[in-house]
Write a protein that holds these residues in place. Sequence first.
Motif, PDB file in Angstrom:
ATOM      1  N   ASP A  76       1.055  -1.172  -0.018  1.00 58.48           N
ATOM      2  CA  ASP A  76      -0.203  -0.015  -0.025  1.00 58.48           C
ATOM      3  C   ASP A  76       1.070   1.160  -0.010  1.00 58.48           C
ATOM      4  O   ASP A  76       1.020   2.348   0.021  1.00 58.48           O
ATOM      5  N   LEU A  77       2.125   0.860  -0.293  1.00 57.38           N
ATOM      6  CA  LEU A  77       2.875   2.239   0.063  1.00 57.38           C
ATOM      7  C   LEU A  77       4.270   2.143  -1.059  1.00 57.38           C
ATOM      8  O   LEU A  77       4.973   0.851  -0.837  1.00 57.38           O
ATOM      9  N   THR A 129       1.300   6.824  -0.947  1.00 57.46           N
ATOM     10  CA  THR A 129       0.352   5.813  -0.369  1.00 57.46           C
ATOM     11  C   THR A 129      -0.407   5.681  -1.636  1.00 57.46           C
ATOM     12  O   THR A 129      -1.400   6.320  -2.207  1.00 57.46           O
TER      13      THR A 129
END
Length: 162
Positions: free
Chosen positions: A70-71, A152
Amino acid sequence: MTTEILAVPLTAAEFAPFGDVLDCGGAPDKLINAGMCGRYHDRAQLDFEEGAAGISLFKATPRELPYTLDLMERHPLGSQAFIPMSEHGFLVCVAPDENGKPGTPRAFMTAPGQAINFHKGTWHGVLTPLHAPGLFAVVDRIGAGANLEEVTLDTPYLILSP
Protein backbone atom coordinates in the motif's frame (compact mmCIF):
# COMPACT_ATOMS: atom_id res chain seq x y z
CA MET A 1 -10.93 -3.40 -3.36
CA THR A 2 -7.56 -5.16 -3.50
CA THR A 3 -5.88 -6.42 -6.67
CA GLU A 4 -3.86 -9.63 -6.40
CA ILE A 5 -0.36 -9.96 -7.84
CA LEU A 6 1.62 -13.19 -7.94
CA ALA A 7 5.25 -12.84 -6.87
CA VAL A 8 7.57 -14.52 -9.36
CA PRO A 9 11.19 -15.66 -9.02
CA LEU A 10 13.67 -12.83 -9.57
CA THR A 11 15.62 -13.01 -12.84
CA ALA A 12 17.98 -10.45 -14.33
CA ALA A 13 15.99 -10.24 -17.56
CA GLU A 14 12.61 -9.60 -15.89
CA PHE A 15 14.07 -7.11 -13.38
CA ALA A 16 16.19 -5.18 -15.93
CA PRO A 17 13.71 -2.28 -16.42
CA PHE A 18 13.88 -1.57 -12.67
CA GLY A 19 17.47 -2.36 -11.71
CA ASP A 20 20.22 -4.95 -11.40
CA VAL A 21 20.23 -8.45 -9.90
CA LEU A 22 23.39 -9.08 -7.92
CA ASP A 23 24.44 -12.71 -7.52
CA CYS A 24 27.29 -15.12 -8.12
CA GLY A 25 25.69 -16.92 -11.05
CA GLY A 26 27.98 -18.38 -13.68
CA ALA A 27 31.75 -18.32 -13.68
CA PRO A 28 33.52 -15.48 -11.85
CA ASP A 29 35.00 -12.68 -13.94
CA LYS A 30 38.39 -13.51 -12.49
CA LEU A 31 40.05 -15.45 -9.70
CA ILE A 32 41.93 -13.57 -7.00
CA ASN A 33 43.68 -14.40 -3.72
CA ALA A 34 45.87 -17.13 -5.19
CA GLY A 35 42.84 -18.63 -6.95
CA MET A 36 40.85 -19.05 -3.71
CA CYS A 37 38.27 -16.33 -4.40
CA GLY A 38 36.09 -15.65 -7.43
CA ARG A 39 35.44 -11.99 -8.19
CA TYR A 40 32.07 -11.21 -9.79
CA HIS A 41 33.04 -7.75 -10.95
CA ASP A 42 31.01 -4.52 -11.18
CA ARG A 43 27.51 -6.07 -10.94
CA ALA A 44 25.47 -2.91 -10.23
CA GLN A 45 24.93 0.37 -12.05
CA LEU A 46 25.47 2.87 -9.22
CA ASP A 47 24.13 6.27 -10.28
CA PHE A 48 24.18 9.33 -8.00
CA GLU A 49 23.48 13.01 -8.60
CA GLU A 50 25.85 14.97 -6.40
CA GLY A 51 26.57 13.55 -2.97
CA ALA A 52 28.46 10.27 -2.60
CA ALA A 53 27.88 6.55 -2.21
CA GLY A 54 27.38 5.43 1.35
CA ILE A 55 26.90 2.06 3.03
CA SER A 56 24.22 1.84 5.72
CA LEU A 57 22.78 -1.09 7.63
CA PHE A 58 19.00 -1.61 7.76
CA LYS A 59 17.20 -3.93 10.17
CA ALA A 60 13.61 -4.48 9.03
CA THR A 61 10.80 -6.41 10.67
CA PRO A 62 10.02 -9.56 8.66
CA ARG A 63 6.65 -9.61 6.86
CA GLU A 64 4.50 -12.50 5.66
CA LEU A 65 2.86 -13.53 2.41
CA PRO A 66 0.26 -12.70 1.39
CA TYR A 67 1.54 -9.14 1.80
CA THR A 68 -0.48 -5.96 1.34
CA LEU A 69 1.42 -3.43 -0.79
CA ASP A 70 0.00 0.00 0.00
CA LEU A 71 3.07 2.26 -0.01
CA MET A 72 5.69 2.83 -2.71
CA GLU A 73 8.69 5.12 -2.83
CA ARG A 74 11.47 6.20 -5.15
CA HIS A 75 14.79 7.99 -4.95
CA PRO A 76 15.14 10.51 -7.81
CA LEU A 77 18.75 11.42 -7.04
CA GLY A 78 20.37 8.02 -6.76
CA SER A 79 20.27 4.27 -7.15
CA GLN A 80 19.80 2.05 -4.10
CA ALA A 81 21.20 -1.46 -3.55
CA PHE A 82 19.88 -3.93 -0.96
CA ILE A 83 22.28 -6.70 0.02
CA PRO A 84 20.90 -9.21 2.53
CA MET A 85 23.24 -10.15 5.35
CA SER A 86 21.67 -13.59 5.77
CA GLU A 87 20.94 -16.52 3.46
CA HIS A 88 17.23 -15.77 3.07
CA GLY A 89 15.31 -14.52 0.09
CA PHE A 90 13.14 -11.41 0.33
CA LEU A 91 10.22 -9.82 -1.49
CA VAL A 92 10.86 -7.03 -4.01
CA CYS A 93 7.97 -4.93 -5.36
CA VAL A 94 8.55 -2.44 -8.20
CA ALA A 95 6.42 -0.39 -10.57
CA PRO A 96 6.97 1.59 -13.75
CA ASP A 97 6.53 5.34 -13.57
CA GLU A 98 3.22 6.61 -14.97
CA ASN A 99 3.13 10.40 -15.04
CA GLY A 100 5.03 10.78 -11.77
CA LYS A 101 3.12 8.03 -9.92
CA PRO A 102 3.67 4.27 -9.64
CA GLY A 103 2.00 2.19 -12.36
CA THR A 104 0.88 -1.42 -11.94
CA PRO A 105 3.37 -3.14 -9.62
CA ARG A 106 5.30 -6.33 -10.19
CA ALA A 107 6.53 -8.57 -7.38
CA PHE A 108 9.66 -10.71 -7.28
CA MET A 109 11.02 -13.26 -4.82
CA THR A 110 14.79 -13.28 -4.53
CA ALA A 111 16.61 -16.54 -4.04
CA PRO A 112 19.09 -16.93 -1.18
CA GLY A 113 22.33 -15.20 -2.20
CA GLN A 114 20.66 -12.64 -4.50
CA ALA A 115 20.72 -8.89 -3.93
CA ILE A 116 19.19 -6.07 -5.94
CA ASN A 117 20.05 -2.54 -7.03
CA PHE A 118 17.17 -0.20 -7.93
CA HIS A 119 17.94 2.21 -10.74
CA LYS A 120 17.65 5.90 -9.91
CA GLY A 121 13.97 6.95 -9.84
CA THR A 122 12.50 3.41 -9.73
CA TRP A 123 9.25 3.09 -7.78
CA HIS A 124 9.57 0.30 -5.22
CA GLY A 125 7.91 -1.08 -2.13
CA VAL A 126 9.44 -0.84 1.31
CA LEU A 127 12.14 -3.29 2.42
CA THR A 128 10.28 -6.58 2.82
CA PRO A 129 12.27 -9.42 4.38
CA LEU A 130 10.28 -12.61 4.95
CA HIS A 131 12.64 -14.07 7.59
CA ALA A 132 14.49 -12.75 10.63
CA PRO A 133 16.88 -11.10 11.16
CA GLY A 134 15.89 -8.77 8.29
CA LEU A 135 19.41 -7.33 8.20
CA PHE A 136 20.65 -5.67 4.99
CA ALA A 137 23.62 -3.63 3.83
CA VAL A 138 22.34 -0.76 1.70
CA VAL A 139 24.45 1.20 -0.78
CA ASP A 140 22.84 4.48 -1.74
CA ARG A 141 23.33 8.20 -2.17
CA ILE A 142 24.32 10.27 0.86
CA GLY A 143 23.94 14.00 0.34
CA ALA A 144 21.74 17.08 0.41
CA GLY A 145 18.50 17.36 -1.50
CA ALA A 146 15.10 15.69 -1.59
CA ASN A 147 15.89 12.07 -2.50
CA LEU A 148 12.70 10.39 -1.25
CA GLU A 149 9.21 10.47 -2.76
CA GLU A 150 6.50 8.34 -1.12
CA VAL A 151 3.04 7.50 -2.44
CA THR A 152 0.26 5.77 -0.51
CA LEU A 153 -1.62 3.68 -3.05
CA ASP A 154 -5.34 4.44 -3.41
CA THR A 155 -5.98 0.77 -4.09
CA PRO A 156 -3.62 -1.65 -2.30
CA TYR A 157 -2.28 -4.80 -3.94
CA LEU A 158 -2.19 -8.23 -2.30
CA ILE A 159 1.10 -9.98 -3.11
CA LEU A 160 0.74 -13.77 -3.20
CA SER A 161 3.33 -16.54 -2.88
CA PRO A 162 4.79 -17.89 -6.13
